[in-house]
Scaffold this active site. Structure first.
Site, mmCIF file in Angstrom:
data_model
loop_
_atom_site.group_PDB
_atom_site.id
_atom_site.type_symbol
_atom_site.label_atom_id
_atom_site.label_comp_id
_atom_site.label_asym_id
_atom_site.label_seq_id
_atom_site.Cartn_x
_atom_site.Cartn_y
_atom_site.Cartn_z
ATOM 1 N N GLY A 174 0.829 -1.193 0.000
ATOM 2 C CA GLY A 174 0.000 0.000 0.000
ATOM 3 C C GLY A 174 0.862 1.240 0.000
ATOM 4 C CD GLN B 101 3.373 5.780 2.571
ATOM 5 O OE1 GLN B 101 2.351 5.266 2.129
ATOM 6 N NE2 GLN B 101 4.353 5.072 3.101
ATOM 7 C CB CYS C 166 5.047 2.160 7.339
ATOM 8 S SG CYS C 166 4.627 3.658 6.433
ATOM 9 C CG LEU C 167 6.516 1.055 1.331
ATOM 10 C CD1 LEU C 167 5.923 1.471 -0.011
ATOM 11 C CD2 LEU C 167 7.583 -0.007 1.142
ATOM 12 C CG HIS D 190 -0.871 1.414 7.143
ATOM 13 N ND1 HIS D 190 -0.015 0.992 8.128
ATOM 14 C CD2 HIS D 190 -0.110 2.139 6.282
ATOM 15 C CE1 HIS D 190 1.201 1.461 7.882
ATOM 16 N NE2 HIS D 190 1.165 2.149 6.755
ATOM 17 C CD GLU D 191 -1.083 2.702 2.622
ATOM 18 O OE1 GLU D 191 -0.643 3.866 2.563
ATOM 19 O OE2 GLU D 191 -0.354 1.730 2.893
ATOM 20 C CG HIS E 252 0.323 6.908 5.451
ATOM 21 N ND1 HIS E 252 1.448 7.430 6.043
ATOM 22 C CD2 HIS E 252 0.578 5.581 5.275
ATOM 23 C CE1 HIS E 252 2.337 6.487 6.217
ATOM 24 N NE2 HIS E 252 1.834 5.336 5.769
#
Length: 156
Positions: free
Chosen positions: A46, A51, A91-92, A133-134, A137
């Site tokens: 995701g 991000q 997470c990235l 989660h996204e 963000h």
């Protein structure tokens, strides 16, 4: 398309609230393609536009085993949630760390698809976790804000 640089903590942009997409145009569609390409290249499941440094309410994800079922939501909004599940998230934007997070077991999300058409999706399991989660963000919330336990890269 271009792979955009993933912003890492402590980059301040990750704490900012993303703005509504007013028009789904070529610029937004290019952003979606760049995000999908970057997510797949980073072996993520995701990604939110913030991000990659873009404060717009756009998320992409793919939790399929074959990694060939991308999901795109523009201006996503959770309209219903129920139950709970505990998951280990990563997470990235936060490399080398994961954490235990409680999320809803089921969410219903409405928004626009990559062409600007309305869509609604019922998500459960991993998809519900990634969706939450996204969307977090987009509001400047990181999983580390709500995790109850943390793990380094060598901890399983």
């Amino acid at each position: 398309m271009a792979i955009r640089k993933v912003r890492l903590i402590p980059d301040d942009i990750l704490r900012k609230k993303s703005r509504i997409v007013e028009v789904v145009d070529g610029k937004i569609q290019d952003l979606v393609e760049d995000m999908l390409e970057g997510m797949y290249k980073a072996d993520g499941i995701g990604m939110a536009a913030v991000q990659v440094g873009v404060l717009r309410r756009v998320i992409v994800m793919d939790v399929s085993e074959e990694r060939n079922q991308p999901i795109v939501f523009i201006n996503p909004e959770i309209t219903h949630s129920e139950g709970k599940q505990v998951h280990r998230e990563a997470c990235l934007s936060i490399p080398d760390l994961s954490g235990t997070v409680e999320r809803p077991a089921i969410v219903v999300v409405k928004g626009l698809d990559r062409n600007g058409e309305p869509q609604e999706m019922r998500c459960d399991g991993d998809l519900a976790v990634v969706m939450c989660h996204e969307i977090d963000h987009l509001d400047g919330i990181l999983y580390t804000d709500i995790a109850t336990e943390f793990f380094g890269p060598d901890e399983d």
